[in-house]
Motif scaffolding. Structure first.
Motif, mmCIF file in Angstrom:
data_model
loop_
_atom_site.group_PDB
_atom_site.id
_atom_site.type_symbol
_atom_site.label_atom_id
_atom_site.label_comp_id
_atom_site.label_asym_id
_atom_site.label_seq_id
_atom_site.Cartn_x
_atom_site.Cartn_y
_atom_site.Cartn_z
ATOM 1 N N GLY A 1 -30.975 -9.847 31.557
ATOM 2 C CA GLY A 1 -32.086 -9.685 30.288
ATOM 3 C C GLY A 1 -31.308 -9.462 28.906
ATOM 4 O O GLY A 1 -30.296 -8.903 28.947
ATOM 5 N N GLU A 2 -32.105 -9.469 27.883
ATOM 6 C CA GLU A 2 -31.402 -9.287 26.612
ATOM 7 C C GLU A 2 -31.772 -7.671 26.578
ATOM 8 O O GLU A 2 -32.171 -7.029 27.328
ATOM 9 N N SER A 3 -31.211 -7.057 25.432
ATOM 10 C CA SER A 3 -31.399 -5.433 25.244
ATOM 11 C C SER A 3 -33.024 -5.391 24.902
ATOM 12 O O SER A 3 -33.592 -6.158 23.987
ATOM 13 N N LEU B 1 -35.555 -10.721 33.123
ATOM 14 C CA LEU B 1 -36.532 -10.122 32.461
ATOM 15 C C LEU B 1 -36.525 -10.328 31.015
ATOM 16 O O LEU B 1 -35.645 -10.504 30.356
ATOM 17 N N ASP B 2 -38.099 -10.593 30.336
ATOM 18 C CA ASP B 2 -38.010 -10.582 29.199
ATOM 19 C C ASP B 2 -39.305 -9.458 28.567
ATOM 20 O O ASP B 2 -40.355 -9.781 29.102
ATOM 21 N N LYS B 3 -38.901 -8.726 27.661
ATOM 22 C CA LYS B 3 -40.051 -7.702 27.150
ATOM 23 C C LYS B 3 -40.638 -7.225 28.287
ATOM 24 O O LYS B 3 -42.037 -6.918 28.144
ATOM 25 N N HIS C 1 -26.270 -8.048 30.587
ATOM 26 C CA HIS C 1 -27.080 -9.027 29.728
ATOM 27 C C HIS C 1 -26.142 -10.455 29.789
ATOM 28 O O HIS C 1 -26.304 -11.470 29.136
ATOM 29 N N SER D 1 -35.193 -5.732 27.103
ATOM 30 C CA SER D 1 -35.886 -6.427 28.164
ATOM 31 C C SER D 1 -36.504 -5.564 29.118
ATOM 32 O O SER D 1 -37.221 -5.911 30.047
ATOM 33 N N LYS E 1 -34.454 -4.144 31.810
ATOM 34 C CA LYS E 1 -33.620 -4.068 32.723
ATOM 35 C C LYS E 1 -33.100 -2.766 32.964
ATOM 36 O O LYS E 1 -32.939 -2.197 34.152
ATOM 37 N N GLN F 1 -39.378 -12.844 34.559
ATOM 38 C CA GLN F 1 -39.661 -14.121 34.247
ATOM 39 C C GLN F 1 -39.368 -15.075 35.405
ATOM 40 O O GLN F 1 -40.377 -15.721 35.679
#
Lengths: 471, 342, 356
Positions: free
Chosen positions: C39-41, C210-212, C195, C43, C45, C216
């Motif tokens: 995931g992004e920062s 994962l997102d936010k 990431h 997110s 994780k 997902q």
């Protein structure tokens, strides 16, 4: 901390220095003369920036320093029309160390009890241990036990002991050393040279025995060690008698800073714990630093007054009503120490607290995951992380502690007798009684002692704490 | 049983350790506050109440009175005001000068390469020593001794520089400046006293301002060097490329960037100057009397006047507390990033 | 060697003050599986990993290792080991002392410590460096020390928090292969946070994207790539990223400003998004009829080496196509783009959910 002028010069280093010449035009034919003056001014910027500071320090530090040195070699006397300064050489110093003023600076000799002998032996043992530690090197993993330079250490310790015994004006060997010195009738500086020669010979011998350090490093260690033993001998010699301002000052400095460090570290560790009200504690602990030292001195005098002070009921309960702390040399010194500690613990506390809070979190978490209990985390992670900061703050505190004067002056006026006189106070009292030469001599001896301690501490504690190997 | 010793989760303390920690911290808080409380309470006491024995709680043990406060602020108001104003003036001016000169020098030491020659330094010390010997030993007046010393320096410089080619660097200059702090003030107090006496500037605010500035300069240099070291050089390089002169870079760029450090340093030096006692003791008597001297003067021949002394101590603390509360968030952050990294 | 344990996140929630970082997070990891949290920062994780480690406490839900509920157990008692992003090596201890630390803390006698340290050091090729200090090591060597320290205890679960992100690209590739081999050899359940989708795709048995704070999709790398569950997953996975065209969907066609393309979905929606990967698109050749599903104007041409990335303007959209390496048409030219509707994905415009 890279600074201009640091070696080695790599392309990166060169590129990072501002070359003002490259960016300032040397000649602008179209520009007006005003900008040429501005250019010249810019090139002189280096001098202009630093000149005021250098001038001020030179004028008010170097000049008085040298003038004071001269004064310490003279005798001041009031004459009919004004005053007279007559050159007397090292007389002031001789008086303080081995003459009529010895009682004031070093103390008066007394009986050496058994406990004192034990302490003296312990001082030698401590020196040997410290030398051994500083000469050891970490060995490869799981090899046989390292071959420690024990023989070299023994030689060095012996040399220090010999030099100290030879030069010490007080202590168990003083009489013997004095007769030895009288036998060979040499001037005093010759003995200093002989002592230095002994140290150098010992350093060479130690190196031959395999000590892993440079000769200059070994001599330096020995110098510090000899001074340590000298002080130990003087302390032992005066243990049964009265201590002079030198020992009192060392008590304030070493005892005071040790106590302040212990308390400061303890409070910082406590305040770093996850408890409520941390910030409130932090703020209130800062308070003593804001009170003027003279005020603190009088405040403690008020508190310590066992007649009308707040602890008077307590003193009466304990039956101490008749005895005042001010009449006993050591209780008076401890009261002065208490005042000094109250004042300076906040400084160490604040610095160490920030260092503890600044330690790397991930190492802490890794250790917690690995299962280390809190005392191990302190020993393995926190302490090494704050060691450079702790060493620096102790150094600052040591340097400042040597100058203590307000507290002993106000609390006890140097008394009982001269028991609580610090060397600064000693110099001040001499100045007041118009013994300018003696006052300057005491001041210079103080400068010598504090510089020695600061440099030794820096070399043998601060630099290793920062990870830089000692020479 | 284990409940008392094991924390429930990471980042928390078990109940027993938590109680002990709180207890220890509260104990020290008492140690910190009790003397100050005592001073506060004493300032509201009458002389008789002090002499009779200790009383602790106002309105309970004794009736508080404004006797001491009235004495200090009204009856001897002018005698209190003068030292107070002196202290304010001397502390602020000496701090301002010390921070200004010290920051400039600190900036220069981190950015510009200096290479003073060892020969020049040695010769300079020798010349000053010669002047001192001539004035104090041979009794020459300063008017004769100074030119002679200057001549010695000028004439000896070239030959000596040819013999001794070693040069010192920035680190040496820095060490020299900072090591001035090791110098106990009492070593230089007497010659400084004599110096000011010769030019008839004893017991003036000017003498104290200059002396305090000198005493605190090493601290400013020490702290500010660490701050300036932490500012990346790229900012200045880009300004230099844009054509800014060194002066502009310092004033427009560096000082604003170093503001937290400047604030912490200023506060520290201000507190040191405000509380300075020994130098004031040597150099001033009546006209330039500062607050610490006034506090000490309450130790009259009849015995210490604790009540008025308490008032003065409190009066001295108030400005410092106000200033510190104002700037407190800079103190720890500023002092520590700077002071003890190197 | 002990048998590997399973890991369960059961309705895990975590909030920091008012910010909810993890919401109703459910995950089951099979024993011995290499699961990557991608995931992004921001997110969630890393938070999930840290809550699992016990470095943060869960606001809601449970964590199980095997059958054991460890939600309220101290980290040191969870039998886990972690490799930190910054390695967290103890700077004043040698490599050997660093690796031995977990054993030393547990009171393992020195000879056994020595034995185990040597064994682990050999596995990660550190045996020549045991007396060095961390500051004398390169980044890759430090990473291996951190790995060795985690391995020496044979924990039930390995945790790794972006362990390769501080290495340079070439070393990263090398260490990826090493890590995969090691994990397979040791057969320890591993939770790995990153990431970098390349790491996820190459290392994982399964990927949890994962997102936010919301999971997902949890699937094998192949299925995540070929069968994305929603718009976010489709757009995150794949490099260069998937092309998206937004428009109205009806009767098997998606219509928007400047285009009308066939879709594999027969449903209708006012707002829908069609996704097609660059490698599934084709520039219609000069000989082919210029009709083609879509017409566009060439915006940029980038020669990658073995292929060319051609970006086109279509209406307000940009489309990237993987073209042949000898593609030579000029910028500004109008060309046609063709693709197989079967390879396209359709997502609901409002919710992002995949429409089938």
């Amino acid at each position: 901390m890279r600074r201009p002028g640091d070696d080695p010069v790599s392309p990166a280093t060169v590129a990072s220095r501002i070359d003002i010449r490259a960016t300032t035009p040397t000649r602008s034919p179209d520009a007006n003369p005003g900008s040429r003056a501005a250019d010249w001014l810019d090139r002189q910027a280096g001098t202009i920036f630093i000149a005021p500071a250098v001038t001020v320090v030179l004028l008010f530090s170097i000049f008085p320093l040298l003038a004071s040195a001269w004064l310490s070699l003279t005798r001041f006397s009031l004459q009919a029309g004004g005053y007279e300064l007559s050159f007397v050489g090292a007389l002031n110093y001789r008086k303080l160390i081995a003459g009529s003023q010895q009682f004031h600076l070093l103390g008066t000799a007394g009986e050496m009890a058994a406990g004192t002998w034990v302490a003296l032996v312990a001082a030698h043992a401590l020196l040997a241990w410290a030398l051994l530690r500083s000469l050891r090197r970490r060995q490869a993993y799981a090899q046989a036990a390292p071959r420690a330079p024990q023989a070299a250490t023994a030689v060095l310790t012996l040399a220090c002991g010999l030099v100290a015994a030879l030069l010490s004006p007080l202590g168990p060997f003083a009489a013997a050393a004095q007769s030895a010195r009288d036998a060979l009738d040499l001037p005093w500086f010759a003995w200093l040279l002989i002592a230095f020669a002994v140290l150098v010979v010992a350093a060479v011998a130690a190196r031959a025995l395999g000590a892993p350090a440079r000769i200059s490093g070994l001599v330096g260690r020995q110098l510090a060690g000899s001074v340590w033993l000298l002080v130990a001998l003087v302390a032992a010699g005066t243990a049964g008698g009265q201590q002079g301002s030198l020992l009192t000052t060392l008590f304030y400095v070493v005892g005071g800073v040790a106590l302040q460090f212990a308390l400061g570290l303890g409070l910082a560790l406590l305040c770093a714990q996850p408890i409520r009200g941390r910030n409130l504690f932090r703020l209130s602990f800062f308070l003593p630093l804001m009170v003027t030292p003279v005020g603190i001195a009088y405040m403690f005098r008020m508190l310590a007054d066992m007649g009308v002070g707040p602890f008077a009921p307590v003193a009466r309960l304990l039956g101490l009503g008749a005895v005042t702390w001010a009449q006993n040399a050591w209780s008076a010194r401890w009261v002065v120490l208490a005042g000094d500690t109250w004042q300076w613990v906040p400084f160490i506390f604040i610095v160490l607290l920030a260092a503890i809070e600044g330690q790397p979190r991930d190492q802490l978490e890794a250790a917690q995951l690995d299962g280390a209990p809190s005392w191990r985390i302190f020993r393995d992670i926190t302490w090494p992380a704050i060691a450079p900061t702790a060493a620096a703050v102790v150094l600052i505190r040591l340097i400042e502690a040597f100058k203590i004067v307000d507290l002993p002056n106000v609390l006890t006026n140097g008394g009982p007798g001269i028991a609580t006189e610090s060397m600064t106070l000693h110099a001040f009292i001499d100045w007041r009684s118009l013994n300018l030469g003696g006052s300057a001599a005491v001041a210079y001896l103080l400068l010598l002692v504090s510089t020695l301690m600061a440099v030794s501490f820096f070399h043998f504690v601060v630099r290793p704490a920062r990870g830089e190997p000692a020479a | 049983m284990k409940r008392w010793f094991e924390p429930r989760r990471l980042g928390e303390l078990a109940p027993l350790p938590r109680a002990l920690v709180h207890g220890a911290l509260l104990a020290w808080t008492f140690v910190v506050f009790f003397p100050l409380y005592w001073v506060l309470v004493t300032s509201f006491k009458e002389p008789l109440q002090v002499a009779d024995g200790p009383v602790f709680l106002p309105f309970v043990d004794f009736q508080p009175s404004l006797h001491a406060w009235k004495y200090i602020l009204v009856e001897t108001g002018r005698d209190t005001l003068r030292p107070y104003l002196n202290s304010m003036l001397i502390a602020s001016l000496s701090t301002l000068l010390a921070v200004a000169i010290g920051s400039m020098a600190a900036y220069a030491l981190t950015r510009i390469v200096y290479r003073p020659s060892v020969a020049a330094v040695l010769l300079f010390i020798a010349s000053v020593a010669a002047v001192v010997a001539l004035v104090l030993g041979a009794g020459l007046s300063l008017g004769w001794a100074l030119p002679l010393g200057a001549m010695l320096f000028v004439l000896g410089l070239r030959p000596l520089q040819r013999r001794i080619t070693a040069r010192l660097g920035n680190d040496d200059i820095l060490f020299w400046m900072i090591s001035q702090r090791i110098l106990p003030p009492v070593v230089s107090a007497i010659p400084v006293y004599v110096m000011f006496q010769q030019v008839h500037l004893l017991d003036t605010q000017f003498a104290l301002i200059v002396t305090y500035m000198t005493a605190n300069l090493p601290i400013v240099v020490w702290l500010m060097v660490d701050f300036f070291d932490g500012i990346p050089r790229e900012l200045e390089e880009s300004a230099a490329l844009d054509g800014a002169s060194r002066f502009r870079i310092l004033f427009d760029l560096m000082l604003p960037l170093a503001r937290p450090g400047l604030v912490a340093t200023t506060l520290l030096v201000l507190i040191l100057s405000w509380n300075e006692y020994l130098l004031a003791l040597f150099l001033s008597t009546a006209n330039a009397q500062t607050m610490p001297l006034l506090v000490a003067a309450q130790n009259a021949t009849r015995g210490p006047q604790w009540w008025t002394m308490s008032v003065l101590i409190l009066l001295m603390i108030v400005p410092v507390v106000v200033m510190t509360l104002f700037l407190q968030k800079f103190i720890a952050r500023g002092l520590l990033t700077g002071a003890v990294k190197g | 060697m002990t048998t590997p344990h399973s890991v369960t996140f059961d309705h895990l929630g975590k909030r920091f003050g008012a910010v909810e970082v993890l919401r109703d997070f459910n995950l089951q990891v099979a024993p011995g599986e290499f699961l990557v949290l991608l995931g992004e920062s921001g997110s969630g994780k890393s938070t999930a990993l840290r809550v699992f480690a016990g470095l943060e406490t869960a606001s809601a839900g449970r964590i199980l290792i095997g059958e054991r509920d460890v939600t309220n157990v101290l980290p040191k008692n969870r039998d886990i080991a972690m490799v930190f992003q910054s390695y967290a090596l103890y700077p004043h201890k040698t490599v050997a002392e660093n690796v031995a630390y977990p054993l030393d803390v547990r009171g393992v006698p020195k000879p056994r410590q020595h034995e185990q340290v040597l064994a682990v050091a050999k596995q990660v090729q550190l045996d020549g460096l045991l007396d060095r200090y961390p500051r004398q090591l390169s980044g890759g060597q430090r990473q291996r020390v951190a790995l060795a320290r985690a391995m020496v205890r044979r924990p039930s679960v390995f945790l790794m928090d972006e362990p390769l992100s501080n290495l340079d690209a070439k070393l990263r590739g090398h260490m990826r292969a090493e890590l995969k081999h090691l994990q397979q050899q040791l057969d320890i359940t591993t939770l790995y946070v990153t990431h970098d989708q390349v790491e996820a795709m190459t290392l994982a048995h399964r990927v949890a994207l994962l997102d936010k704070g919301v999971l997902q999709q949890l699937d094998t790398p192949a299925r995540i790539y070929n069968d994305p569950a929603n718009l976010f997953v489709a757009g995150f996975i794949g490099s260069p990223p998937m092309n998206f065209l937004r428009g109205a969907l009806s009767g098997g066609w998606l219509e928007g400003t400047g285009f009308r393309v066939p879709t594999p979905v027969t449903a209708s929606a006012a707002d829908a998004v069609l996704g097609i990967r660059p490698e599934d698109c084709r520039i219609a050749g000069p000989g082919e009829p210029q009709g083609g599903a879509v017409q566009g104007e060439i915006y940029a041409v980038e020669l990658i080496g073995d292929h060319t990335l051609v970006t086109l303007h279509i209406g307000e959209h940009k489309l990237t196509v993987k073209g042949a390496k000898d593609f030579d048409q000029a910028i500004g030219r109008r060309v046609g783009v063709a693709f197989d509707p079967g390879a396209a994905f359709v997502f609901d415009g409002a919710t992002g959910a995949r429409m089938r």
